[in-house]
Design an enzyme around this catalytic site. Sequence first.
Site, PDB file in Angstrom:
ATOM      1  N   HIS A  14       0.603  -3.830   2.604  1.00  0.00           N
ATOM      2  CA  HIS A  14       1.775  -2.954   2.693  1.00  0.00           C
ATOM      3  C   HIS A  14       1.949  -2.510   4.137  1.00  0.00           C
ATOM      4  O   HIS A  14       1.081  -2.693   4.977  1.00  0.00           O
ATOM      5  CB  HIS A  14       1.675  -1.753   1.734  1.00  0.00           C
ATOM      6  CG  HIS A  14       0.660  -0.715   2.077  1.00  0.00           C
ATOM      7  ND1 HIS A  14       0.585   0.501   1.440  1.00  0.00           N
ATOM      8  CD2 HIS A  14      -0.345  -0.697   2.982  1.00  0.00           C
ATOM      9  CE1 HIS A  14      -0.402   1.212   1.947  1.00  0.00           C
ATOM     10  NE2 HIS A  14      -0.989   0.507   2.882  1.00  0.00           N
ATOM     11  N   CYS A  33      -1.089   2.439  10.040  1.00  0.00           N
ATOM     12  CA  CYS A  33      -0.473   1.979   8.788  1.00  0.00           C
ATOM     13  C   CYS A  33       0.960   1.497   9.003  1.00  0.00           C
ATOM     14  O   CYS A  33       1.560   0.917   8.100  1.00  0.00           O
ATOM     15  CB  CYS A  33      -0.494   3.099   7.755  1.00  0.00           C
ATOM     16  SG  CYS A  33      -2.158   3.575   7.310  1.00  0.00           S
ATOM     17  N   HIS A  39      -0.825  -4.449   6.551  1.00  0.00           N
ATOM     18  CA  HIS A  39      -2.290  -4.483   6.500  1.00  0.00           C
ATOM     19  C   HIS A  39      -2.653  -4.449   5.025  1.00  0.00           C
ATOM     20  O   HIS A  39      -1.820  -4.127   4.182  1.00  0.00           O
ATOM     21  CB  HIS A  39      -2.889  -3.296   7.253  1.00  0.00           C
ATOM     22  CG  HIS A  39      -2.528  -1.979   6.639  1.00  0.00           C
ATOM     23  ND1 HIS A  39      -1.353  -1.325   6.935  1.00  0.00           N
ATOM     24  CD2 HIS A  39      -3.154  -1.210   5.711  1.00  0.00           C
ATOM     25  CE1 HIS A  39      -1.286  -0.212   6.228  1.00  0.00           C
ATOM     26  NE2 HIS A  39      -2.352  -0.119   5.464  1.00  0.00           N
ATOM     27  N   HIS A  41      -5.290  -3.806   1.500  1.00  0.00           N
ATOM     28  CA  HIS A  41      -6.290  -2.983   0.829  1.00  0.00           C
ATOM     29  C   HIS A  41      -6.792  -3.730  -0.399  1.00  0.00           C
ATOM     30  O   HIS A  41      -6.034  -4.477  -1.021  1.00  0.00           O
ATOM     31  CB  HIS A  41      -5.689  -1.667   0.327  1.00  0.00           C
ATOM     32  CG  HIS A  41      -5.251  -0.745   1.412  1.00  0.00           C
ATOM     33  ND1 HIS A  41      -6.121   0.019   2.148  1.00  0.00           N
ATOM     34  CD2 HIS A  41      -4.017  -0.470   1.892  1.00  0.00           C
ATOM     35  CE1 HIS A  41      -5.449   0.733   3.027  1.00  0.00           C
ATOM     36  NE2 HIS A  41      -4.162   0.455   2.902  1.00  0.00           N
ATOM     37  N   ASP A  79      -0.879  -8.067  -7.503  1.00  0.00           N
ATOM     38  CA  ASP A  79      -2.054  -8.695  -6.902  1.00  0.00           C
ATOM     39  C   ASP A  79      -1.643  -9.817  -5.953  1.00  0.00           C
ATOM     40  O   ASP A  79      -0.818 -10.672  -6.303  1.00  0.00           O
ATOM     41  CB  ASP A  79      -2.962  -9.246  -8.000  1.00  0.00           C
ATOM     42  CG  ASP A  79      -4.315  -9.690  -7.455  1.00  0.00           C
ATOM     43  OD1 ASP A  79      -4.813  -9.083  -6.493  1.00  0.00           O
ATOM     44  OD2 ASP A  79      -4.869 -10.673  -8.011  1.00  0.00           O
ATOM     45  N   HIS A  80      -2.213  -9.785  -4.746  1.00  0.00           N
ATOM     46  CA  HIS A  80      -1.912 -10.782  -3.712  1.00  0.00           C
ATOM     47  C   HIS A  80      -0.442 -10.795  -3.314  1.00  0.00           C
ATOM     48  O   HIS A  80       0.111 -11.833  -2.957  1.00  0.00           O
ATOM     49  CB  HIS A  80      -2.394 -12.190  -4.122  1.00  0.00           C
ATOM     50  CG  HIS A  80      -3.885 -12.326  -4.068  1.00  0.00           C
ATOM     51  ND1 HIS A  80      -4.710 -11.671  -4.940  1.00  0.00           N
ATOM     52  CD2 HIS A  80      -4.688 -13.016  -3.237  1.00  0.00           C
ATOM     53  CE1 HIS A  80      -5.975 -11.958  -4.641  1.00  0.00           C
ATOM     54  NE2 HIS A  80      -5.988 -12.767  -3.608  1.00  0.00           N
ATOM     55  N   GLU A 124      -7.289   3.412  -2.431  1.00  0.00           N
ATOM     56  CA  GLU A 124      -7.067   2.437  -1.356  1.00  0.00           C
ATOM     57  C   GLU A 124      -8.393   2.027  -0.723  1.00  0.00           C
ATOM     58  O   GLU A 124      -8.492   0.980  -0.098  1.00  0.00           O
ATOM     59  CB  GLU A 124      -6.134   3.018  -0.284  1.00  0.00           C
ATOM     60  CG  GLU A 124      -4.680   3.042  -0.729  1.00  0.00           C
ATOM     61  CD  GLU A 124      -3.713   3.317   0.415  1.00  0.00           C
ATOM     62  OE1 GLU A 124      -4.137   3.796   1.478  1.00  0.00           O
ATOM     63  OE2 GLU A 124      -2.514   3.052   0.217  1.00  0.00           O
TER      64      GLU A 124
HETATM   65 NI    NI Z   1      -2.633   1.151   3.964  1.00  0.00          NI
END
Ligand code: NI
Length: 151
Positions: A14, A33, A39, A41, A79-80, A124
């Site tokens: 995100h 961020c 980036h 998580h 997911d992914h 996260e």
């Molecule tokens: Ni983040």
Amino acid sequence: MVYVTRRAHFSASHRLFNPAFSDEKNEAVFDKCNNVNGHGHNYRLEVTVKGIPDPETGYVIDLKVLAGLLEREIIDKVDHRHLNYDVDFLRGIIPTAENVAVIFWRILEPHILSGTLHSVKLYESDNNFVEYLGEPVAIAGGGEVWREAAS
Ligand code: NI
């Protein structure tokens, strides 16, 4: 009252930024961020349902049912993926853990047919997580659908 929790995991990327802010303000507010290309998580999701155990089954909710619900309604869709761009139900919101947890609640709640949804926790990292208990909130930057749902 008994509280039953199912845990699930997903990996996603995100970027935190508000298109209404200047580049400088986004940088000041969201810092790392705000990285333009995002980036990632490894998220952990914990969903808790509360209720009285059924006298015949001893279950508040069948954990197989809850696991399947999380997989189908949430994990399969995030997911992914890149949460800013790839997920219909997150479109137009700032995908902080706070906002994502609220939206997960709104998606899951109508599907909980046994017991009552009690909490959505979204991690996260091991040290950073949010918990949402369903109180009404409006979501900053929220898309039309979710703004309506919040009012
Ligand atoms: Ni983040």
